[in-house]
Design a protein around this motif. Structure first.
Motif, PDB file in Angstrom:
ATOM      1  N   GLU A 188     -14.297 -22.190   5.758  1.00 12.06           N
ATOM      2  CA  GLU A 188     -12.958 -22.737   5.533  1.00 12.06           C
ATOM      3  C   GLU A 188     -12.853 -24.169   6.066  1.00 12.06           C
ATOM      4  N   VAL A 189     -13.447 -24.396   7.241  1.00 13.26           N
ATOM      5  CA  VAL A 189     -13.436 -25.745   7.815  1.00 13.26           C
ATOM      6  C   VAL A 189     -14.204 -26.703   6.909  1.00 13.26           C
ATOM      7  N   ARG A 190     -15.355 -26.245   6.418  1.00 13.53           N
ATOM      8  CA  ARG A 190     -16.166 -27.090   5.540  1.00 13.53           C
ATOM      9  C   ARG A 190     -15.446 -27.372   4.215  1.00 13.53           C
ATOM     10  N   ARG A 191     -14.826 -26.342   3.660  1.00 13.65           N
ATOM     11  CA  ARG A 191     -14.142 -26.511   2.374  1.00 13.65           C
ATOM     12  C   ARG A 191     -12.979 -27.489   2.499  1.00 13.65           C
ATOM     13  N   ARG A 192     -12.236 -27.383   3.574  1.00 12.23           N
ATOM     14  CA  ARG A 192     -11.104 -28.287   3.790  1.00 12.23           C
ATOM     15  C   ARG A 192     -11.593 -29.730   3.987  1.00 12.23           C
ATOM     16  N   ALA A 193     -12.644 -29.886   4.790  1.00 12.73           N
ATOM     17  CA  ALA A 193     -13.150 -31.227   5.072  1.00 12.73           C
ATOM     18  C   ALA A 193     -13.689 -31.906   3.821  1.00 12.73           C
ATOM     19  N   LEU A 194     -14.250 -31.129   2.910  1.00  8.22           N
ATOM     20  CA  LEU A 194     -14.899 -31.701   1.735  1.00  8.22           C
ATOM     21  C   LEU A 194     -14.004 -31.706   0.495  1.00  8.22           C
ATOM     22  N   THR A 195     -12.694 -31.573   0.691  1.00  8.18           N
ATOM     23  CA  THR A 195     -11.745 -31.639  -0.417  1.00  8.18           C
ATOM     24  C   THR A 195     -10.955 -32.932  -0.312  1.00  8.18           C
ATOM     25  N   PHE A 196     -11.030 -33.752  -1.357  1.00  6.98           N
ATOM     26  CA  PHE A 196     -10.410 -35.080  -1.367  1.00  6.98           C
ATOM     27  C   PHE A 196      -9.463 -35.186  -2.558  1.00  6.98           C
ATOM     28  N   VAL A 197      -8.193 -35.489  -2.285  1.00  7.61           N
ATOM     29  CA  VAL A 197      -7.176 -35.554  -3.334  1.00  7.61           C
ATOM     30  C   VAL A 197      -6.597 -36.966  -3.395  1.00  7.61           C
ATOM     31  N   PHE A 198      -6.562 -37.520  -4.600  1.00  8.31           N
ATOM     32  CA  PHE A 198      -5.970 -38.838  -4.847  1.00  8.31           C
ATOM     33  C   PHE A 198      -4.804 -38.659  -5.809  1.00  8.31           C
ATOM     34  N   VAL A 199      -3.649 -39.174  -5.433  1.00  6.60           N
ATOM     35  CA  VAL A 199      -2.453 -39.064  -6.277  1.00  6.60           C
ATOM     36  C   VAL A 199      -2.158 -40.443  -6.868  1.00  6.60           C
ATOM     37  N   GLY A 200      -2.151 -40.528  -8.182  1.00  4.12           N
ATOM     38  CA  GLY A 200      -1.889 -41.788  -8.872  1.00  4.12           C
ATOM     39  C   GLY A 200      -3.075 -42.219  -9.710  1.00  4.12           C
ATOM     40  N   GLY A 201      -2.854 -42.423 -11.005  1.00  2.00           N
ATOM     41  CA  GLY A 201      -3.942 -42.756 -11.922  1.00  2.00           C
ATOM     42  C   GLY A 201      -3.950 -44.191 -12.371  1.00  2.00           C
ATOM     43  N   GLY A 202      -3.427 -45.106 -11.547  1.00  2.22           N
ATOM     44  CA  GLY A 202      -3.506 -46.521 -11.854  1.00  2.22           C
ATOM     45  C   GLY A 202      -4.824 -47.105 -11.378  1.00  2.22           C
TER      46      GLY A 202
END
Length: 454
Positions: free
Chosen positions: A173-187
């Motif tokens: 769970e720690v690894r999955r959270r650390a390796l999840t990257f979210v970017f909001v905005g498609g400009g």
């Protein structure tokens, strides 16, 4: 009171903001009014909290380690040799009284006696914009912006630190959270930052043996039904396909509903934990404009004429993201808030200001949007210039060439070129200097003299 002692007869031009419009206008004035400034007939003061201008199109490459961060900024004191630079934050503008109220660097804004009033004969309002955020739960606590070089450096260290965490923990769970990257905005900012950092992280995985490329989850969330609208629908669709081909999830027509404690909740119902949330969903005019008596539209932009003067105030000029400039090219009602218009408007603004002081007529700003270029990582890009559509290596090369030509000063052009040249022979650095965000932590530990528990 006035910050600088100008000759009694000198015309004082005050430029509020040292970004694209502010710096390029001052550069233009140095060239156009060289004799007047040398003779003391004209004085130019530039006011900005920072002593440098950030060339934002290069921020993604700085974040990815392709460019040295100091090389994507132009030092105002070196570039604007004939101008006075006042480091401080503008807290008010009174067009009626002809003064700008400034809180100088190091002063206390709450102490009225620390504030200074700077009188002007001509004023340039070039405050630019800030990130446009929404009241989304958790965004203020978890989100990271991407408009400044400080944010780019922080994000680079943050991403590499997530790889450190994943490589040093066995908890899935720690690894999955650390390796999840979210970017909001498609400009431009969101797409280029995501593409460059994903490219960097994928390349860095070889130095983190427990972490595989497949373990990372990169996602872009965009409310509209397409990304990069500036390059056109066809190239926008190609960019989506290219990103998805790299394993990046692109969610169109989707909203971020919540990010409390790093728990991402999307409008399509999906929920998951993420260690990184980057917000690049648009910009808005600088909020300080509300503390002025300048005419503003419903979006908070200063109403400008085609000659880049403020409506009803011919002694005040404005351009860039904080201005509503009529679009005479016929493309739209008003010019778009982008770097291409800002740089060209600054040139026209500087020429008009010089003509104004010399009693000559002003010229309207008219420039058709020639197209856009975007980098999608090393050797990858997309471009639509004068209707010519390119992708892959040719577009990436055009992206670098175009922005290098727009980078101010020969010094910075040479340094950027040198960085790119060295990158041909050496791999990117993958050192995470996370302590930059808290440089006093080690010293505070050393000065902790509390008795140890028995």
């Amino acid at each position: 009171m006035s910050v600088a002692q100008n000759p009694p007869s000198a015309k004082h031009i005050v430029i509020v903001g040292g970004g694209y419009v502010g710096m390029y206008t001052a550069l233009r004035l140095q060239r156009r009014l060289r004799r007047e400034m040398r003779r003391g007939e004209v004085a130019v003061t530039v006011i900005d909290p920072q002593s440098y201008m950030t060339y934002q199109p290069f921020l993604p490459e700085a974040a990815a380690g392709n460019l040295e961060p100091r090389h994507v900024v132009a030092p105002l004191r070196r570039v604007l040799k004939r101008c006075r630079l006042l480091n401080g934050r503008v807290v008010g503008i009174s067009a009626e009284r002809g003064v700008v109220t400034v809180c100088p660097a190091g002063a206390d804004e709450t102490r009225r006696e620390d504030l200074r009033e700077v009188p002007y004969d001509r004023l340039v309002v070039a405050l630019g914009s800030i990130s446009r955020t929404l009241p989304i739960p958790g965004l203020a606590e978890c989100g990271i912006g991407f408009k400044t070089v400080e944010e780019a450096i922080y994000l680079r260290n943050h991403v590499l630190q997530r790889l450190d965490i994943a490589a040093s923990n066995d908890d899935p769970e720690v690894r999955r959270r650390a390796l999840t990257f979210v970017f909001v905005g498609g400009g431009f900012a969101g797409v280029e930052a995501l593409a460059e950092l994903e490219d960097m992280a994928r390349d860095a995985c070889r130095w983190y043996p427990p972490v595989r490329r497949e373990d990372m989850r990169w996602m872009m969330v965009e409310a509209a039904d397409r990304i990069l609208p500036e390059v056109g629908p066809e190239m926008g669709r190609w960019t989506v396909e290219a990103l998805r081909g790299r394993g990046i999830e692109v969610k169109l027509g989707t909203l971020l509903k919540s990010a409390e404690d790093g728990r991402i909740v999307l409008s399509d119902g999906e929920q998951f934990d993420a260690g990184t949330l980057v917000w690049t969903a648009g910009v808005k005019p600088h909020p300080m404009l509300r503390d002025t008596d300048l005419p503003l539209d419903d979006k908070g932009r200063v109403k400008a004429t085609a000659e880049l003067t403020v409506e009803g105030r011919p002694e005040i000029y404005t351009a860039g993201d904080n201005a509503r400039v009529p679009d005479l090219s016929g493309t739209g009602e008003f010019t778009a808030p982008n770097a291409q218009h800002a740089v060209r408007q600054a040139r026209t603004l500087g020429d008009n200001l010089a003509a104004d002081l010399r009693g000559k007529p002003l010229k309207p700003y008219k420039h058709a949007y020639v197209g856009s270029v975007a980098g999608l990582g090393l050797h990858k890009g997309v471009a639509n210039v004068y209707g010519v559509k390119l992708r892959g290596l040719p577009a990436w090369f055009m992206h670098r060439t175009y922005h290098l030509s727009r980078m101010p000063t020969v010094n910075r052009k040479f340094r950027v070129t040198l960085d790119w040249t060295l990158a041909l022979f050496f791999r990117r650095e993958i050192v995470s200097l996370g302590e930059l965000a808290s440089p006093r932590a080690e010293f505070e530990l050393a000065t902790d003299h509390r008795p140890k528990p028995s």
